[in-house]
Design an enzyme around this catalytic site. Structure first.
Site, short mmCIF file in Angstrom:
data_model
loop_
_atom_site.label_atom_id
_atom_site.label_comp_id
_atom_site.label_asym_id
_atom_site.label_seq_id
_atom_site.Cartn_x
_atom_site.Cartn_y
_atom_site.Cartn_z
CG ASN A 236 -2.21 -0.79 0.92
OD1 ASN A 236 -2.39 -1.28 -0.19
ND2 ASN A 236 -3.07 -0.92 1.90
CB CYS A 289 -6.29 0.72 2.67
SG CYS A 289 -7.47 -0.56 3.06
P1 NAD Z 1 -14.72 -2.39 7.97
O1 NAD Z 1 -14.50 -1.33 8.99
O2 NAD Z 1 -15.50 -2.09 6.74
O3 NAD Z 1 -15.36 -3.68 8.65
C1 NAD Z 1 -14.93 -4.22 9.84
C2 NAD Z 1 -16.08 -5.04 10.43
O4 NAD Z 1 -15.59 -5.71 11.59
C3 NAD Z 1 -17.27 -4.18 10.89
O5 NAD Z 1 -18.48 -4.66 10.32
C4 NAD Z 1 -17.25 -4.32 12.42
O6 NAD Z 1 -18.55 -4.27 12.99
C5 NAD Z 1 -16.62 -5.70 12.58
N1 NAD Z 1 -16.02 -5.92 13.91
C6 NAD Z 1 -15.26 -5.07 14.64
N2 NAD Z 1 -14.94 -5.63 15.80
C7 NAD Z 1 -15.49 -6.87 15.82
C8 NAD Z 1 -15.50 -7.94 16.76
N3 NAD Z 1 -14.86 -7.84 17.93
N4 NAD Z 1 -16.17 -9.07 16.44
C9 NAD Z 1 -16.82 -9.17 15.26
N5 NAD Z 1 -16.86 -8.19 14.33
C10 NAD Z 1 -16.20 -7.05 14.60
O7 NAD Z 1 -13.25 -2.86 7.56
P2 NAD Z 1 -12.77 -3.39 6.12
O8 NAD Z 1 -12.63 -2.26 5.16
O9 NAD Z 1 -13.56 -4.59 5.75
O10 NAD Z 1 -11.29 -3.84 6.49
C11 NAD Z 1 -11.03 -4.94 7.32
C12 NAD Z 1 -9.52 -5.14 7.39
O11 NAD Z 1 -9.02 -5.46 6.08
C13 NAD Z 1 -8.74 -3.89 7.82
O12 NAD Z 1 -7.61 -4.28 8.55
C14 NAD Z 1 -8.30 -3.26 6.50
O13 NAD Z 1 -7.15 -2.47 6.63
C15 NAD Z 1 -8.05 -4.50 5.66
N6 NAD Z 1 -8.22 -4.33 4.21
C16 NAD Z 1 -9.23 -3.55 3.72
C17 NAD Z 1 -9.40 -3.42 2.35
C18 NAD Z 1 -10.48 -2.55 1.77
O14 NAD Z 1 -10.42 -2.27 0.57
N7 NAD Z 1 -11.46 -2.10 2.54
C19 NAD Z 1 -8.54 -4.09 1.47
C20 NAD Z 1 -7.54 -4.91 2.01
C21 NAD Z 1 -7.38 -5.02 3.38
#
Ligand code: NAD
Length: 460
Positions: A236, A289
């Site tokens: 990234n 990100c």
């Molecule tokens: P997001 O914030 O959209 O979703 C996270 C989800 O996790 C939420 O629905 C939240 O309610 C849930 N959550 C939080 N704590 C929890 C718990 N204790 N138990 C169960 N559920 C719980 O995040 P995202 O964009 O999906 O990203 C997730 C991870 O992947 C991050 O680390 C991000 O950096 C990484 N990532 C994101 C992308 C992207 O394009 N969005 C791409 C690659 C990697």
């Protein structure tokens, strides 16, 4: 498209955000997937509507089909999910930033504790094979080992014997997430040889029809936890660097007659050492990100991360440009049209979008903002801001009576606007084309005050 001789696996997914929802929908094509999110209303909404709650190409189709075929379930608790004799448990919870930019691992650590507590209640013999827990959230080096020690502490069980933990960063892009999962360019796996065995076999079987065994072997990198954790940040940070780099060249073009950063980027992109991707000058990167990961890496870095700090500062400078180049936005009597809020087209994600920053500053300056985005809902926008914000039903409605228009997202429908739309609808036709979608000469000739990015003054 699945999969001739594929053996159905039982999979759990914790965290149903952008990554979790798309991964669940994708893996439920061929497997039995059970999901769990701490946000029960989010889960309920997806379950009842049989649709994702984010905009993502093909997501609704995949969810609907999987639920109709009884391949996709939603658990009321973690224990209910673990009771389903899972083979793989993917963890895709968010890893946001603290105010100082460092990574907030609260969700990851709390999931580790919950998994530990629930594992302690389950007889290991109930599993056909030990559970492999696959951490996919983006995390700084050292996190996976800490994740393991928390699970071990609360479960009183041993990684490598009673369960396995793998770190497997996710590289999907919002807007093409399902396609990226179907055709990944790499699968990076961190862990010991023993812990990686099951997940490697799973990926090999799952992708063999689409990629062939040689294709898969080339694509999988098995390494240490720390390498796998750092790869995601390096990935990234490199892409963010490309964007800040081309924006630097764009700023140089603006001071150099007869130049255009579009031509320079095109020529750079023909060099296969460089590639044309991520060389679009504009208002800078946004999304959930890039800023978060660049900042977390700066904080994690034990030395002065000079390159990354410059990347970050350049991005901030770039998103402030529409406000520093003119004061057409400043004052209680001014109205500003913002066209596009999502951080890029084909998504409704507004996390760290340049438009969000600009709307906030403009409203605080006292002006009225008229805003339009084809995918971001009015409720989301209205709930985010105080001040005179009017969400309109089209780009042309947003332009009505405005003193200044800023293009923040390059949605295709904006490209169809012509100079007359700005001249006839706006109070004064002053435009900042933050995504380089218009030809400056045409707009200037038609009488629009045009500000753009990366265009040198043309003498001829
Ligand atoms: P997001 O914030 O959209 O979703 C996270 C989800 O996790 C939420 O629905 C939240 O309610 C849930 N959550 C939080 N704590 C929890 C718990 N204790 N138990 C169960 N559920 C719980 O995040 P995202 O964009 O999906 O990203 C997730 C991870 O992947 C991050 O680390 C991000 O950096 C990484 N990532 C994101 C992308 C992207 O394009 N969005 C791409 C690659 C990697």
């Amino acid at each position: 498209m699945r999969r001739k001789y594929y053996q159905t696996r039982r999979i759990g997914i914790i965290g149903l955000g952008y990554v979790g929802q798309t991964l669940a929908a994708f893996l439920a094509d061929g497997n039995i997937v059970t999901c769990y999110d701490i946000d029960k209303s989010r889960m309920q909404k997806i379950k009842e509507s049989k649709k994702g709650d984010i905009k993502e190409k093909d997501l609704n189709l995949y969810i609907h089909r999987a639920m109709d075929k009884n391949k996709l379930y939603f658990a009321d608790s973690l224990l209910e999910m673990l009771d389903k004799s899972l083979e793989f448990l993917f963890v895709t919870v968010g890893t946001p930033s603290y105010d100082d930019g460092s990574i907030d691992l609260t969700a990851v650590n709390s999931v580790a504790m919950s998994i530990g507590i629930e594992l302690s209640k389950i007889k290991i013999s109930e599993y056909m094979c030990p559970l492999t827990i696959v951490l996919k959230s983006t995390v700084i080096p050292g996190t996976t080992r800490e994740f393991i020690s928390i699970i071990e502490k609360y479960s009183k069980r041993k990684e490598g014997k009673d369960f396995y933990v793998v770190y497997n960063p996710e590289f999907l892009r919002e807007g093409s997430a399902i396609n990226d999962l179907e055709y990944p360019q790499k699968i990076v796996l961190g862990g010991s040889r023993k812990s990686l065995k099951e997940i490697k076999e799973f990926y090999e079987e799952y992708y063999v029809d689409s990629m062939g065994i040689d294709g898969i072997e080339e694509m999988i990198i098995s390494t240490t936890y720390e390498n796998a954790e750092l790869v995601k940040y390096a990935n990234n940070a490199f892409l963010a660097t490309k964007i800040s780099f081309i924006n630097e060249i764009a700023n140089i073009c603006e001071k150099t007659p007869n130049t255009d950063v579009g031509v320079i980027a095109e020529a750079l992109g023909l060099d296969d050492r460089i590639s044309p991707k991520f060389l679009r000058a504009g208002l800078g990167y946004g999304g959930s990100c890039f800023s978060k990961d660049v900042e977390a890496l700066i904080k994690y870095s034990k030395e002065d991360a000079l390159v990354l700090k410059s990347v970050f500062r350049k991005n901030k400078y770039q998103r402030e440009k529409p406000l520093t180049i003119t004061d057409a936005w400043l004052g209680k009597d001014k109205t500003v049209a913002i066209l596009g809020v999502a951080f890029k087209p084909e998504t409704d994600d507004i996390r760290d979008a340049p438009a969000i920053y600009l709307i906030d500053v403009i409203l605080k300056g006292g002006a009225t903002v008229r805003v339009y985005d084809p995918e971001v809902s009015a409720e989301v926008l209205i709930s985010k801001f105080d001040g005179n914000l009017i969400v309109t039903a089209s780009a042309k409605h947003a332009l009505k009576g405005a003193d200044y228009a800023i293009i923040c997202t390059e949605w295709d429908e904006f490209k169809k606007l012509d100079p007359n739309d700005f001249k006839l609808l706006m109070n004064k036709p002053v435009l900042f084309d933050g995504r380089r979608i218009f030809d400056p000469k045409t707009f200037i000739k038609a009488g629009v005050t045009y500000y753009g990015i990366g265009h040198g003054k043309h003498d001829a």
